[in-house]
Design a protein around this motif. Structure first.
Motif, short mmCIF file in Angstrom:
data_model
loop_
_atom_site.label_atom_id
_atom_site.label_comp_id
_atom_site.label_asym_id
_atom_site.label_seq_id
_atom_site.Cartn_x
_atom_site.Cartn_y
_atom_site.Cartn_z
N ALA A 1 41.08 -123.11 -7.33
CA ALA A 1 39.95 -124.03 -7.27
C ALA A 1 39.77 -124.81 -8.56
CB ALA A 1 38.67 -123.27 -6.94
N ALA B 1 43.54 -130.35 -7.19
CA ALA B 1 44.12 -130.10 -5.88
C ALA B 1 45.15 -131.16 -5.51
CB ALA B 1 43.01 -130.08 -4.83
N GLY C 1 36.52 -131.94 -6.17
CA GLY C 1 36.51 -130.82 -5.26
C GLY C 1 35.08 -130.39 -4.97
N LYS D 1 32.61 -127.48 -2.99
CA LYS D 1 32.58 -126.12 -2.47
C LYS D 1 31.68 -126.03 -1.25
CE LYS D 1 31.22 -121.48 -4.04
NZ LYS D 1 30.62 -120.76 -5.21
N SER E 1 41.95 -124.81 7.45
CA SER E 1 42.56 -124.90 6.12
C SER E 1 43.96 -125.52 6.20
CB SER E 1 42.66 -123.51 5.48
OG SER E 1 43.28 -123.59 4.21
N ARG F 1 41.24 -124.62 2.07
CA ARG F 1 41.08 -125.95 1.49
C ARG F 1 41.44 -127.00 2.54
NH1 ARG F 1 45.06 -126.74 -3.12
NH2 ARG F 1 46.38 -127.65 -1.51
N VAL G 1 38.37 -133.22 -1.91
CA VAL G 1 38.83 -132.01 -1.26
C VAL G 1 37.66 -131.05 -1.07
CG1 VAL G 1 40.25 -129.93 -1.58
CG2 VAL G 1 41.19 -132.16 -2.14
N TYR H 1 36.67 -127.14 -0.72
CA TYR H 1 37.10 -125.76 -0.89
C TYR H 1 36.19 -124.89 -0.02
CZ TYR H 1 39.70 -127.50 -4.91
OH TYR H 1 40.56 -128.19 -5.72
#
Length: 212
Positions: free
Chosen positions: A8, A12, A23, A25, A44, A82, A90, A92
């Motif tokens: 993470a 990415a 990214g 979460k 994912s 991901r 992206v 996560y």
């Protein structure tokens, strides 16, 4: 991938090979056996990291498995996956364990979270209460997704009333086994978060990303 933490914090790679700039979460939370691991696994784009262990007879005295007969494995820490939104962004994905004995992990998982999916088995509505309570306590935007277990479908209005959901919280149906269905759940969450931060009365700064 050695761990969710190292992956993470590393820029990415998107499917096209470009490095993503941002990214975000996302936490998937809910009761025991509602399909959180299945949802993370289905959407994912990388091989998911999971901490699923075989359930033993000893665990039957701790976890209530009456409504999840046939379940042979259970998450004991969290799942990690991901998915790329586009070439620069992206998601996560962190799937939280559902058993009450692991609830102490939830507050840590919620730290720095952009938003959350509360996955619900409508046959066991009460199992969703704690997840919703903690998310509201943290002020974390969330949506509710009712997973399809092949039984009678409860009307959305009934589910919303049973969970005492705010009218602005999206409620959707999904099949956690389906990649397309899972993607629609995440799209709904991202749109909900976008709408929330577009509201002048809401916070205008996205939460700082902190990964477990």
């Amino acid at each position: 991938m050695d761990s969710a933490t190292s992956d993470a914090r590393t820029p990415a790679r998107t499917p096209l090979g470009a490095t993503a700039d941002q990214g975000f979460k996302i936490v998937v939370v809910g009761g025991f056996g509602v399909g959180k691991t299945t949802l993370v696994r289905s959407v994912s784009e990388i091989r998911p990291l999971n901490t699923e262990e075989t359930m033993t007879q000893a665990g039957a005295t701790v976890d209530d498995i009456r409504q999840v007969r046939g379940k042979s494995g259970t998450t004991v820490a969290f799942d990690f996956g991901r998915i790329s939104l586009d070439a620069r962004n992206v998601l996560y994905l962190f799937g939280a364990p559902g058993q009450e004995r692991f609830w102490f992990l939830w507050d840590r998982l919620f730290s720095g979270t952009l938003g959350a999916v509360v996955l619900v088995d409508t046959r066991r509505i009460d199992d969703s209460w704690y997840a919703i309570d903690r998310l509201e306590h943290h002020g974390t935007p969330f949506i509710v997704a009712c997973n399809d277990f092949g039984g009678p479908v409860r009307a959305g209005a009934d589910v919303r009333e049973a969970l005492d959901l705010d009218p602005q919280v999206p409620l959707v149906d999904c099949d956690a086994r389906s990649r397309e269905s899972g993607k629609q759940v995440l799209i709904t969450l991202v749109q909900h978060v976008k709408n929330r931060y577009a509201d002048p009365s809401a916070r205008t700064v996205l939460p700082r990303q902190e990964f477990v």
